[in-house]
Scaffold this motif. Structure first.
Motif, PDB file in Angstrom:
ATOM      1  N   PRO A 168      -0.027  -2.869   4.611  1.00 54.21           N
ATOM      2  CA  PRO A 168       1.099  -2.345   3.833  1.00 54.21           C
ATOM      3  C   PRO A 168       1.597  -3.457   3.108  1.00 54.21           C
ATOM      4  O   PRO A 168       1.991  -3.527   1.855  1.00 54.21           O
ATOM      5  CB  PRO A 168       2.167  -2.095   4.924  1.00 54.21           C
ATOM      6  N   ASN A 171      -0.889  -4.168   0.518  1.00 51.94           N
ATOM      7  CA  ASN A 171      -1.325  -3.055  -0.195  1.00 51.94           C
ATOM      8  C   ASN A 171      -2.637  -2.535  -0.399  1.00 51.94           C
ATOM      9  O   ASN A 171      -3.188  -2.066  -1.432  1.00 51.94           O
ATOM     10  CB  ASN A 171      -0.551  -2.694  -1.488  1.00 51.94           C
ATOM     11  N   GLN A 173      -6.363  -1.364   1.407  1.00 53.15           N
ATOM     12  CA  GLN A 173      -7.161  -0.179   2.678  1.00 53.15           C
ATOM     13  C   GLN A 173      -8.426  -0.745   2.925  1.00 53.15           C
ATOM     14  O   GLN A 173      -9.065  -1.312   1.931  1.00 53.15           O
ATOM     15  CB  GLN A 173      -6.927   1.049   2.165  1.00 53.15           C
ATOM     16  N   THR A 257       8.309  -1.228   2.838  1.00 54.56           N
ATOM     17  CA  THR A 257       6.902  -1.080   1.955  1.00 54.56           C
ATOM     18  C   THR A 257       5.814  -0.006   2.452  1.00 54.56           C
ATOM     19  O   THR A 257       4.862   0.261   1.796  1.00 54.56           O
ATOM     20  CB  THR A 257       5.767  -2.303   2.500  1.00 54.56           C
ATOM     21  N   CYS A 258       6.182   0.690   3.607  1.00 57.25           N
ATOM     22  CA  CYS A 258       5.156   1.818   3.899  1.00 57.25           C
ATOM     23  C   CYS A 258       5.422   3.387   3.358  1.00 57.25           C
ATOM     24  O   CYS A 258       4.986   4.209   3.349  1.00 57.25           O
ATOM     25  CB  CYS A 258       5.505   1.946   5.577  1.00 57.25           C
TER      26      CYS A 258
END
Length: 412
Positions: A168, A171, A173, A257-258
């Motif tokens: 997170p 940012n 994945q 941030t989540c």
């Protein structure tokens, strides 16, 4: 030493009794064969036979350090620090810390590589490769003697795949860390969440050694935890155990941030402490920081806040004390949920020491349910900023020293 011989050495270490003997030597060494037999309850001839194999493979070495009550001095056994080495990586949101250690956890080399403001999966993986290559290039250790690479990564990690599911603070994945590093370096790679890695490091050679249940809390740019239950690392069903930074403290609090609002890390992480101080300075609160930064609020850092607090700056002391209280609330919730024997706190914010710890302990003492819970031991990590990197090293050592035939060192 060639790869085949090295793999043979790993295989030699994986049987139940050899793992048992190796762990005794790792924890208690230098130690005699007779004492190993007593502690393992194996027969002296069995111990001698296994030790002979380990000596021939140069995994263990002999030292004539023992004292006898008469006659010949016993030879004592210890791990060979020159035989195997491990690389540990701490991948945060601002930099990558890489360490090279001996098999006993002694740090030989350390490097820190900053991350760019906008980082992609490819950029991150490239910098991780460069970090490992840099460590290898600046040491004279034979690459074939490096057992593997452990990675402590912030956010959600799929331990089985060795991938970062969601980071997170960057940012990012779906980063295939294990696959890419194994292909590039042709050695074992283990990837774990940073808080959980940190707890494993404390269990192996830190302030968790000999403790069957404890929680390790990593307080830096985010807040994560590793939970050790019955001597084993607990992951949970979906690899999110220990994400206490996203424990919601105030449903009307600032956005995290989540994406949620009022998470613990919006009140007590390194960046949240800095942002609170900057906000107060904008409102006109006086501080030593005004002089130190020449009025440029963008130059305010956690380190400056800490040093100013030590100088008696009221605003900075208040910021750290407030963060300590919020951490105390979060830790109280952890105590009520897990009820560990010990809480260990590491990461960058832990460097504030008593300025933050006093308020954590005071808050737990006020809020915990029972008197024994109020007295839960809360201490700083043995490794401070290096706690996650040391935990990453422990990931590899756990693989090396734990027999496949015994109960796993990791619980789900």
């Amino acid at each position: 030493m060639g790869k085949d011989l090295l793999r043979g050495s790993f295989k030699l270490m994986k049987s139940i009794n050899r793992s048992l003997i190796l762990n005794i030597i790792r924890e208690k060494g230098p130690i005699s064969r007779a004492d190993i037999a007593k502690l393992t309850k194996l027969t002296p001839p069995t111990v001698s036979s296994f030790v002979k194999e380990l000596l021939e493979a140069e995994i263990v070495i002999e030292r004539n350090l023992g004292e006898s009550s008469g006659g010949r001095k016993p030879t004592l056994l210890t791990l060979s620090e020159d035989m195997f080495h491990v690389i540990g990586m701490d991948v945060g949101s601002q930099n990558i810390k890489t360490i090279l250690t001996s098999i006993t956890g002694k740090v030989i080399k350390k490097s820190i590589v900053p991350l760019p403001a906008q980082t992609t999966n490819e950029t991150l993986l490239s910098l991780m490769i460069d970090s490992v290559s840099g460590i290898l290039d600046h040491t004279k250790i034979d690459e074939e003697k490096i057992v593997g690479i452990g990675v402590g990564m912030h956010g959600i990690v799929d331990v089985e795949e060795g991938s970062s599911v969601f980071a997170p603070n960057l940012n990012l994945q779906d980063i295939p860390i294990k696959r890419v590093l194994e292909e590039r370096f042709n050695m074992m790679v283990k990837v774990e969440n940073d808080g959980r890695a940190m707890s494993l490091g404390e269990l192996w050679f830190g302030n968790g050694a000999g403790i069957d249940s404890f929680v390790c809390i990593n307080v830096g740019r985010g807040i994560g935890a590793g939970i050790i239950i019955n001597g084993k690392l607990y992951h949970g069903s979906h690899f999110i155990s220990g994400e206490i930074g996203h424990m919601i403290i105030d449903i009307d609090g600032p956005q995290c941030t989540c994406g949620n609002y009022g998470c613990l890390q919006t009140f007590a992480s390194g960046p949240s402490i800095v942002e609170w101080v900057k906000k107060e300075m904008r409102l006109g609160h006086s501080s030593l920081l005004t002089t130190l930064t020449k009025g440029d609020l963008e130059k305010v850092t956690g380190e400056l806040i800490y040093s100013s607090a030590l100088e008696g700056d009221t605003l900075c002391k208040t910021a750290l004390q407030q963060a300590g209280r919020y951490l105390g609330v979060g830790i109280t919730n952890v105590i009520h949920t897990v009820n560990p024997r010990r809480i260990i706190i590491g990461g960058g914010v832990s460097n504030a020491g008593d300025l933050i710890m006093d308020n954590i302990i005071q808050t737990v003492n006020q809020r915990a349910l029972t008197n024994p819970a109020k007295q839960t031991e809360i201490i700083l990590s043995k490794f401070g900023d290096d706690a996650t990197a040391m935990g990453a090293v422990a990931l590899i050592l756990a693989e090396l020293f734990t027999s496949r035939n015994t109960e796993s060192a990791v619980a789900h």
